[in-house]
Enzyme design. Structure first.
Site, PDB file in Angstrom:
ATOM      1  N   HIS A 167       0.553  -1.312  -0.087  1.00 56.68           N
ATOM      2  CA  HIS A 167      -0.099  -0.044   0.107  1.00 56.68           C
ATOM      3  C   HIS A 167       0.794   1.183   0.088  1.00 56.68           C
ATOM      4  O   HIS A 167       0.481   2.220  -0.590  1.00 56.68           O
ATOM      5  CB  HIS A 167      -1.142  -0.144   1.248  1.00 56.68           C
ATOM      6  N   GLU A 227     -14.244  -5.653 -28.027  1.00 59.01           N
ATOM      7  CA  GLU A 227     -13.141  -6.471 -27.546  1.00 59.01           C
ATOM      8  C   GLU A 227     -13.438  -8.045 -27.666  1.00 59.01           C
ATOM      9  O   GLU A 227     -12.753  -8.966 -27.725  1.00 59.01           O
ATOM     10  CB  GLU A 227     -12.903  -6.123 -25.959  1.00 59.01           C
ATOM     11  N   CYS A 277      -8.230   1.908 -27.532  1.00 57.29           N
ATOM     12  CA  CYS A 277      -7.679   2.275 -26.231  1.00 57.29           C
ATOM     13  C   CYS A 277      -6.947   1.162 -25.528  1.00 57.29           C
ATOM     14  O   CYS A 277      -6.966   1.066 -24.487  1.00 57.29           O
ATOM     15  CB  CYS A 277      -9.159   2.738 -25.289  1.00 57.29           C
TER      16      CYS A 277
END
Lengths: 98, 835
Positions: B302, B544, B615
């Site tokens: 983290h 896709e 993209c």
């Protein structure tokens, strides 16, 4: 003297051609004739035929790598030097041929 | 009578926090006692304590047994057994493959600088300079008493109240926290609630008369030790979360007295820590935080994720960090080359001045391009947009020159949290992006999750083949409320900008119609409630799934735009898992059949007058740009750092030539043929061998190392290479065979490498001569650096030019001319003569 030479360096970008120019320049200065084959990034240029080799008094191999068609020179009188020697002191190479 | 269930751990990463919490969720509903025993480590744990289970260090293949005993043991065991059999094996996403540990070559310019260099793994790129602030390990201030509590009941009450308060704080923060922060708080809350964690604290106070400080110290040591002892790096990182909680408890109870261990940054600082908790990181003043060095931290920690989001150059995995003596010293964190540099010498400082110049130089050059519209040389417009995963990235993306957000993946909002974000949280997130966009278009993709990205609250059953299973639009009808919430947030946000909604994994017209219907209904509800929205908000689909590619015409009647998700489209089309390195040959976007599919999609969309963009990762690589430009795509969306480079590349391309290239590529039989064609195209459209900006006069380089670096850096600034270290390394490898200083004060260093994009010649005239180990022993004043693209070296005109140049350079007059002239343009002209 009637000479032939081959130049070839590891990357084939610069020293192959610099050495060729240097050998041609020096031969002219010393009154010899010379034909220099380059084996560089462009491949083989100004290629020496077997007749060229056979007609020559001696062969200068200014090479740092294994060259192609080396068998052409098997019977010739030849001198092997590093490429750098052709740049640094080319006259010394010609002196050895005398 | 106790019941038992044996099992072998099927999880590659073992039982870490995520699988442990899944197990805990199953058993906590029962009153029976549940114990987990790992036969290998002989450690056992309370099945209702996530931490304790994690502490048994269960790894892949460990034989384990659950023991259940109590009034409802039969039911509990039945559910547990079913869970272990059906869901447990799929409850954890596989670990990302470890980054290659091979360190990049260091520049000899730095290596020879006389400073001390420690290598590490760059985890957040960048370079930072500051004074070292060392963070010790977790410690409780020595001033606080540890033992001898008279009223143990009161002491425990105080500790319990602090735990309760912490829990409440977590709850409160969860209401507003997003993404990574929310995930972090969730972990913290589960620790604060953990029965074993609380039990340990309580026992220390009530049974051994320890003070709260003493109990916290003891418990921290016990749990951190347990996690650190496991061989699992993911578990070691959880130890940081335990420390974070313990620090918060100490502050809660002792206030300022506990703050002795806190560190306050007052000047530019590099924080060096064996480990740093996310809480400690967030408490640092980021105005002064210039770099971070951690002994250990994987890319998933983290703290590292936080450092990345705040762009703090970070190095991890520096060995023997505590042994490095550098407290208070000014050091450099070089997360480009992967080095911590201490004992800075003048030469090392100079190196980093050059590094800064290199990076800023490139940025300044790209700034000019990135401020302009993306357009080809012959005036064809193509929008270059950015992909983002969190709202916070939007502002930075626009700064890098993005003309819009082409893909905002909303998954981050939903992942790693116990419950989905509510409408308000989503609305705020979408509005943040629209505000940053300031009128530019923003494409927001609805939730794309499924078997491969499991969400605890969806509780999707594991599937044999998650990529071909229920994901994205396919699960919306089942989780209609969740989808409607997202749509409503989007509809509301559409009032404040140019928002477009994009649906992932569309395969059929039915799916598109269903989505349209839901959106229409949510818009009507908003209208009825007098909530503002954009009734014309465009709705589009990711292309896709190959089926959608061949249904563009029919889909056009339902939808307003299309965007090719090249990663998934390629893997579905080639039937090749893109994560499988052995199938890389198939996962190559240059496969002619794939290019034909893309062309088909682009043509079909254009015929229906619908916008078509791309993209996926393919869009981020400049080498593919000529093909994409040739297809006439309206838009490309890529990672923000790639945007300026794409714009610059586009401005060099000629649309007509790109169309010709594409035509030829579509006729190719193999991907290799297409690659060769691209290479040839790139050679034809390459930058010239020499331009005036490649001539550097009065070059202030005191050493050969620096002269070479300055030459290579210029290639980087001008966009001729993206990896200057690799080019420098190639030059030095050539230099190792013998020196390129051929005498007369000239040197001709050179290399052949594909790290350069175009064949280049850099001329440097040095202010003062430097030693070069030349043939004639003389120092060098003129440097001609040749960087040749290996894939283009054979037989090109550039090579003929270079051969001519190499010959010419032996000519005394030519060298004299170069020595005399000092004006860059005229120096360039001298070379042009021989070209």
């Amino acid at each position: 003297m009637k000479l032939v030479a081959v130049t070839a360096c590891p990357t084939g970008i610069a020293h192959t051609y610099m050495a060729a120019a240097q050998l041609e320049k020096t031969a002219k200065k010393l009154g010899h004739t010379i034909k220099v084959e380059t084996q560089g990034a462009m491949g083989i240029e100004n290629e020496l035929s077997q007749a060229d080799v056979d007609a020559a008094d001696a062969v200068i191999l200014a090479t740092d790598i294994a060259i192609e068609q080396e068998e052409r020179f098997s019977r010739a009188r030849k001198i092997q030097v590093p490429v750098q020697a052709a740049l640094k002191d080319p006259e010394a190479i010609f002196a050895k041929l005398k | 009578m106790a019941l038992e269930q044996e099992f072998i751990c099927p999880l590659p990463a073992g039982i870490h926090a995520r699988p442990a919490s899944a197990l805990e969720e199953v058993v906590r509903r029962y009153t029976s006692e549940v114990t987990l025993l790992n036969r290998r480590t002989q450690r056992s744990a309370n099945g209702k304590s996530i931490l304790a289970m994690v502490g048994t260090d269960v790894r892949l293949g460990d034989a384990c047994v659950f023991t259940v005993s109590g009034p409802d043991e039969r039911e509990a065991l039945a559910e547990l057994s079913a869970f272990l059999r059906d869901k447990f094996p799929h409850c954890d996403a596989p670990l990302a493959p470890a980054k290659s540990a091979a360190a990049a070559p260091l520049s000899p310019c730095l290596r020879e600088a006389g400073a001390t260099i420690y290598r590490g793994q760059p985890v957040v790129p960048g370079i930072g300079l500051g004074c070292v602030v060392q963070f010790g390990k977790f410690s409780v201030s020595p001033a606080l008493p540890r033992n001898g509590v008279a009223d143990t009941a009161r002491e425990w009450q105080q500790l319990e109240a602090a735990l309760g308060k912490l829990d409440a704080t977590c709850e409160r923060r969860l209401a507003t926290a997003k993404g990574i922060e929310a995930a972090l708080v969730t972990v913290h809350r589960s620790i604060a609630r953990d029965v074993d964690f609380r039990g340990s604290l309580r026992a220390a106070v009530t049974e051994r008369q320890r003070t709260a400080a003493g109990a916290i110290e003891e418990t921290e040591a016990q749990f951190s030790g347990m996690l650190a002892a496991s061989g699992n790096p993911m578990l070691r990182e959880r130890a940081l979360d335990i420390q974070d909680i313990c620090l918060q408890l100490l502050r809660e109870i002792y206030g300022d007295a506990a703050r002795a261990a806190d560190v306050k940054l007052t000047a530019d600082a590099v924080v060096v820590a064996e480990s740093l908790t996310p809480g400690q990181f967030l408490a640092l003043d980021r105005n002064f935080l210039k770099g971070l060095v951690l002994a250990s931290a994987g890319g998933t920690s983290h703290t590292v994720i936080l450092a990345r989001s705040f762009n703090i150059p970070t190095l991890a995995g520096v060995p023997d960090l505590p042994g490095i003596q550098c407290a208070g010293q000014e050091v450099v964190v070089d997360a480009e080359a992967g080095a911590l540099v201490t004992n800075l010498t003048a030469a090392a400082r100079r190196y980093y001045v050059l590094e800064e110049r290199r990076v800023l130089g490139r940025r300044a050059r790209l700034k000019v391009v990135s401020a302009r519209d993306a357009v080809t040389k012959d005036g064809q417009r193509m929008e270059i947009a950015a992909n983002i995963s969190t709202a916070g990235e939007a502002a930075g993306a626009f700064e890098s020159g993005a003309e819009g957000i082409g893909l905002f993946r909303t998954e981050m909002l939903f992942l790693d949290r116990p419950a989905p974000p509510d409408e308000h949280e989503q609305f705020e997130s979408y509005r943040t992006v629209l505000a940053a966009a300031n009128g530019r278009p923003v494409v927001i993709r609805t939730l794309d999750v499924g078997g491969d990205k499991p969400l605890a609250y969806l509780d999707l059953p594991a599937e044999e083949n998650p990529f071909l299973g229920r994901r994205a639009v396919r699960i919306y009808p089942e989780f209609e409320a969740l989808f409607r919430t997202q749509i409503r947030a989007l509809v509301r946000a559409s009032a404040s900008g140019k928002l477009r909604v994009m649906i992932p994994m569309i395969a059929t017209v039915d799916e598109a119609r269903w989505v349209r219907k839901i959106i229409g209904e949510e818009q009507q509800k908003c209208a009825a409630e007098h909530i503002a929205f954009d009734p014309a908000m465009p709705v589009g689909a990711m292309i896709e799934v190959p089926a959608a590619a061949l249904a563009v015409e029919a889909l056009s009647r339902e939808l307003d735009f299309f965007s090719v998700g090249s990663n998934d489209l390629l893997q579905y089309f080639m039937a090749a898992d893109r994560m499988n390195a052995q199938l890389a040959v198939l996962s190559n976007p240059l496969q002619p059949a794939f290019l034909r599919l893309l062309k088909w999609i682009a043509d079909a969309a254009r015929a229906q007058q619908k916008e078509i963009s791309l993209c996926g990762e393919m869009g981020g690589q400049v080498r593919f740009l000529p093909l994409l430009a040739g297809m006439g795509l309206n838009k490309i969306s890529a990672a923000a750092p790639a945007v300026a480079g794409l714009k610059a590349e586009l401005s060099r391309l000629n649309q007509a030539a790109c169309q010709e290239l594409l035509k030829a590529a579509l006729k190719c039989a193999t991907a290799d043929e297409v690659a060769a064609l691209l290479e040839q195209f790139s050679a034809q459209t390459s930058m010239p061998l020499l331009e005036t900006d490649l001539v550097i006069v009065e070059c202030d380089a005191p050493t050969k190392e620096e002269a070479i670096k300055q030459g290579v850096d210029r290639l980087f600034v001008l966009g001729r290479t993206d990896d200057s270290l690799a080019v420098e390394d190639a030059v030095w490898r050539r230099e190792a065979t013998y020196s390129t200083g051929f005498g007369h004060g000239f040197a001709i260093p050179h290399c052949q490498t594909d790290a350069v994009r175009f064949n280049s010649l850099v001329l440097l005239k040095l202010k003062s001569p430097v030693a070069w180990n030349s043939l004639d022993g003389q120092p060098v004043r003129v440097v001609i650096l040749l960087a040749i693209r290996a894939a283009q070296s054979a037989g090109t005109t550039h090579m003929q030019v270079l051969a001519k140049l190499a010959r010419k350079i032996m000519d005394d007059d030519f060298r004299a001319e170069l020595e005399r002239e000092n004006e860059p343009a005229r120096l360039g002209a001298i070379f042009q003569k021989i070209f």
